[in-house]
Scaffold this motif. Structure first.
Motif, PDB file in Angstrom:
ATOM      1  N   MET A 140       0.838  -1.197   0.000  1.00 56.13           N
ATOM      2  CA  MET A 140       0.000   0.000   0.000  1.00 56.13           C
ATOM      3  C   MET A 140       0.876   1.251   0.000  1.00 56.13           C
ATOM      4  O   MET A 140       1.871   1.297   0.696  1.00 56.13           O
ATOM      5  CB  MET A 140      -0.901   0.021   1.247  1.00 56.13           C
ATOM      6  N   ARG A 141       0.464   2.241  -0.802  1.00 53.75           N
ATOM      7  CA  ARG A 141       1.175   3.512  -0.792  1.00 53.75           C
ATOM      8  C   ARG A 141       0.336   4.571  -0.068  1.00 53.75           C
ATOM      9  O   ARG A 141      -0.861   4.709  -0.322  1.00 53.75           O
ATOM     10  CB  ARG A 141       1.455   3.977  -2.225  1.00 53.75           C
ATOM     11  N   ILE A 142       0.983   5.313   0.826  1.00 46.30           N
ATOM     12  CA  ILE A 142       0.299   6.341   1.608  1.00 46.30           C
ATOM     13  C   ILE A 142       1.000   7.684   1.393  1.00 46.30           C
ATOM     14  O   ILE A 142       2.216   7.779   1.557  1.00 46.30           O
ATOM     15  CB  ILE A 142       0.308   5.975   3.112  1.00 46.30           C
ATOM     16  N   ASP A 143       0.248   8.709   0.989  1.00 46.57           N
ATOM     17  CA  ASP A 143       0.766  10.077   0.884  1.00 46.57           C
ATOM     18  C   ASP A 143       0.047  10.940   1.906  1.00 46.57           C
ATOM     19  O   ASP A 143      -1.169  10.824   2.065  1.00 46.57           O
ATOM     20  CB  ASP A 143       0.504  10.647  -0.514  1.00 46.57           C
ATOM     21  N   VAL A 144       0.805  11.811   2.570  1.00 44.96           N
ATOM     22  CA  VAL A 144       0.208  12.737   3.529  1.00 44.96           C
ATOM     23  C   VAL A 144       0.649  14.145   3.152  1.00 44.96           C
ATOM     24  O   VAL A 144       1.849  14.392   2.975  1.00 44.96           O
ATOM     25  CB  VAL A 144       0.657  12.435   4.978  1.00 44.96           C
ATOM     26  N   VAL A 145      -0.307  15.069   2.991  1.00 46.67           N
ATOM     27  CA  VAL A 145       0.014  16.466   2.727  1.00 46.67           C
ATOM     28  C   VAL A 145      -0.328  17.273   3.977  1.00 46.67           C
ATOM     29  O   VAL A 145      -1.448  17.164   4.504  1.00 46.67           O
ATOM     30  CB  VAL A 145      -0.761  17.011   1.504  1.00 46.67           C
ATOM     31  N   THR A 146       0.630  18.070   4.468  1.00 48.17           N
ATOM     32  CA  THR A 146       0.500  18.753   5.751  1.00 48.17           C
ATOM     33  C   THR A 146       1.396  19.994   5.764  1.00 48.17           C
ATOM     34  O   THR A 146       2.356  20.052   4.997  1.00 48.17           O
ATOM     35  CB  THR A 146       0.924  17.802   6.900  1.00 48.17           C
ATOM     36  N   ILE A 147       1.090  20.963   6.634  1.00 52.16           N
ATOM     37  CA  ILE A 147       2.055  22.057   6.824  1.00 52.16           C
ATOM     38  C   ILE A 147       3.027  21.730   7.957  1.00 52.16           C
ATOM     39  O   ILE A 147       3.929  22.511   8.240  1.00 52.16           O
ATOM     40  CB  ILE A 147       1.377  23.429   7.083  1.00 52.16           C
ATOM     41  N   PHE A 148       2.864  20.582   8.608  1.00 47.93           N
ATOM     42  CA  PHE A 148       3.791  20.156   9.670  1.00 47.93           C
ATOM     43  C   PHE A 148       4.309  18.739   9.408  1.00 47.93           C
ATOM     44  O   PHE A 148       3.939  17.799  10.115  1.00 47.93           O
ATOM     45  CB  PHE A 148       3.112  20.216  11.042  1.00 47.93           C
ATOM     46  N   PRO A 149       5.172  18.577   8.399  1.00 42.37           N
ATOM     47  CA  PRO A 149       5.648  17.225   8.054  1.00 42.37           C
ATOM     48  C   PRO A 149       6.259  16.490   9.256  1.00 42.37           C
ATOM     49  O   PRO A 149       6.096  15.269   9.374  1.00 42.37           O
ATOM     50  CB  PRO A 149       6.708  17.482   6.978  1.00 42.37           C
ATOM     51  N   GLY A 150       6.910  17.235  10.160  1.00 41.51           N
ATOM     52  CA  GLY A 150       7.546  16.602  11.315  1.00 41.51           C
ATOM     53  C   GLY A 150       6.562  15.885  12.228  1.00 41.51           C
ATOM     54  O   GLY A 150       6.928  14.941  12.934  1.00 41.51           O
ATOM     55  N   TYR A 151       5.308  16.320  12.196  1.00 40.40           N
ATOM     56  CA  TYR A 151       4.265  15.709  13.020  1.00 40.40           C
ATOM     57  C   TYR A 151       4.041  14.243  12.653  1.00 40.40           C
ATOM     58  O   TYR A 151       3.526  13.456  13.448  1.00 40.40           O
ATOM     59  CB  TYR A 151       2.952  16.467  12.788  1.00 40.40           C
ATOM     60  N   LEU A 152       4.395  13.877  11.427  1.00 40.91           N
ATOM     61  CA  LEU A 152       4.139  12.523  10.940  1.00 40.91           C
ATOM     62  C   LEU A 152       5.341  11.604  11.125  1.00 40.91           C
ATOM     63  O   LEU A 152       5.298  10.438  10.724  1.00 40.91           O
ATOM     64  CB  LEU A 152       3.738  12.556   9.457  1.00 40.91           C
ATOM     65  N   ALA A 153       6.398  12.110  11.772  1.00 35.32           N
ATOM     66  CA  ALA A 153       7.606  11.293  11.972  1.00 35.32           C
ATOM     67  C   ALA A 153       7.303   9.961  12.665  1.00 35.32           C
ATOM     68  O   ALA A 153       7.924   8.952  12.335  1.00 35.32           O
ATOM     69  CB  ALA A 153       8.662  12.087  12.744  1.00 35.32           C
ATOM     70  N   PRO A 154       6.360   9.916  13.624  1.00 38.03           N
ATOM     71  CA  PRO A 154       6.085   8.633  14.298  1.00 38.03           C
ATOM     72  C   PRO A 154       5.649   7.519  13.351  1.00 38.03           C
ATOM     73  O   PRO A 154       5.703   6.350  13.710  1.00 38.03           O
ATOM     74  CB  PRO A 154       4.962   8.978  15.283  1.00 38.03           C
ATOM     75  N   LEU A 155       5.217   7.860  12.128  1.00 41.89           N
ATOM     76  CA  LEU A 155       4.850   6.816  11.164  1.00 41.89           C
ATOM     77  C   LEU A 155       6.019   5.876  10.896  1.00 41.89           C
ATOM     78  O   LEU A 155       5.821   4.757  10.448  1.00 41.89           O
ATOM     79  CB  LEU A 155       4.400   7.438   9.840  1.00 41.89           C
ATOM     80  N   ARG A 156       7.229   6.367  11.123  1.00 42.49           N
ATOM     81  CA  ARG A 156       8.408   5.535  10.816  1.00 42.49           C
ATOM     82  C   ARG A 156       8.885   4.741  12.025  1.00 42.49           C
ATOM     83  O   ARG A 156       9.919   4.083  11.979  1.00 42.49           O
ATOM     84  CB  ARG A 156       9.543   6.407  10.275  1.00 42.49           C
ATOM     85  N   GLU A 157       8.151   4.799  13.142  1.00 34.75           N
ATOM     86  CA  GLU A 157       8.530   4.084  14.362  1.00 34.75           C
ATOM     87  C   GLU A 157       7.839   2.728  14.449  1.00 34.75           C
ATOM     88  O   GLU A 157       6.788   2.510  13.866  1.00 34.75           O
ATOM     89  CB  GLU A 157       8.094   4.885  15.605  1.00 34.75           C
ATOM     90  N   ALA A 158       8.443   1.856  15.245  1.00 33.04           N
ATOM     91  CA  ALA A 158       7.793   0.631  15.724  1.00 33.04           C
ATOM     92  C   ALA A 158       7.160  -0.194  14.608  1.00 33.04           C
ATOM     93  O   ALA A 158       7.769  -0.404  13.561  1.00 33.04           O
ATOM     94  CB  ALA A 158       6.775   0.990  16.810  1.00 33.04           C
ATOM     95  N   LEU A 159       5.923  -0.625  14.846  1.00 40.21           N
ATOM     96  CA  LEU A 159       5.239  -1.535  13.914  1.00 40.21           C
ATOM     97  C   LEU A 159       5.199  -0.980  12.494  1.00 40.21           C
ATOM     98  O   LEU A 159       5.473  -1.668  11.512  1.00 40.21           O
ATOM     99  CB  LEU A 159       3.818  -1.770  14.420  1.00 40.21           C
ATOM    100  N   LEU A 160       4.851   0.330  12.373  1.00 41.13           N
ATOM    101  CA  LEU A 160       4.740   0.936  11.045  1.00 41.13           C
ATOM    102  C   LEU A 160       6.100   1.045  10.386  1.00 41.13           C
ATOM    103  O   LEU A 160       6.238   0.807   9.185  1.00 41.13           O
ATOM    104  CB  LEU A 160       4.097   2.322  11.157  1.00 41.13           C
TER     105      LEU A 160
END
Ligand code: 6GU
Length: 245
Positions: A1-21
């Motif tokens: 699956m491909r997921i794109d996220v558009v945001t003005i705070f890209p750093g907020y999504l850093a946890p996506l790269r942690e742990a299970l994800l």
């Protein structure tokens, strides 16, 4: 699956790269791209918002910037291929449920558009809906500052349903909500802790009795905490022993 996220705070999504994800990304089961909305501004101030028509407090995100961002991130959808699903987190959305997590887990692409301020100009959503499926989704009856935390919650709920992401697929099958009930309490060693013993039945080895005990605790907990879930169960979901409780 491909997921794109558009945001003005890209750093907020850093946890996506942690742990299970993070492990699912490393294993190639999911790919995640986070995009800074300001990439698609053209003015020196990189403004993404403006005052609302009709007056009132707060600011609304400008349609031109979002339009260009979504055009670029979605890209050209090859003919014959389905466009990605666009998910717009908003407290004014449809409540996100486990059933929706299963629907999203069946998609090959998801695009998330994170609003801040008083939201995104509605024409962005209405325009996108002419060429792709669009869901405005809420994660609960409370108000967050922006959609980023909702994206973390939704992506985690979806990713754990993808084949290979959970070490033990049985955990997803026994979740709260998979049978319409909340899960009951769980225990591990030691047998007694601070004077509190583990319920005897769980150490009995009697699998029938253990299943019945778990079912009863799940029913009790659901009745106490989420009577709305019990009321929504189809009549066939409860057996005679359930009703006797
Ligand atoms: Cl998806 N976004 C925001 N900003 N607030 C929320 C929400 C989403 N869900 C509940 N509250």
């Amino acid at each position: 699956m491909r997921i794109d996220v558009v945001t003005i705070f890209p750093g907020y999504l850093a946890p996506l790269r942690e742990a299970l994800l993070g492990r699912a990304i490393d294993a190639g089961l999911i790919s995640v791209a986070v995009h800074d909305l300001r990439t698609w501004t053209h003015d020196v101030h990189q403004a993404v918002d403006d005052a609302p028509y009709g007056g009132g407090p707060g600011m609304v995100m400008r349609p031109q910037v979002w339009g260009e961002a979504l055009d670029a991130v979605v890209g050209d959808v090859p003919s014959g291929e389905a466009p990605p699903r666009l998910i717009v987190p908003t407290p004014a959305g449809r409540p996100f449920t486990q059933a929706m997590a299963h629907e999203y887990a069946a998609e090959s692409r998801l695009v998330f558009a994170c609003g801040r301020y008083e939201g995104i100009d509605q024409r962005v959503i209405d325009d996108a809906a002419t060429w792709m499926p669009v869901d405005e989704v809420s994660i609960g009856d409370y108000v967050l500052v922006g959609g980023e935390v909702a994206v973390l919650a939704i992506v985690e709920a979806v990713a754990r349903l993808l084949p290979g992401v959970l070490g033990n697929p049985a955990s997803a099958e026994q979740d709260s909500f998979s049978d319409g009930l909340l899960e009951g309490p769980a225990y591990t060693r030691p047998e007694t802790w601070r004077g509190r013993a583990v319920p005897d039945v769980l150490r009995s080895g009697n699998h029938g009795a253990i299943a019945r005990w778990r079912r009863d605790r799940a029913l009790e907990r659901t009745a106490a905490r989420r009577p709305d879930l019990l009321a929504a169960l189809p009549p066939t979901a409860l057996d005679r022993a359930d009703r006797a409780l």
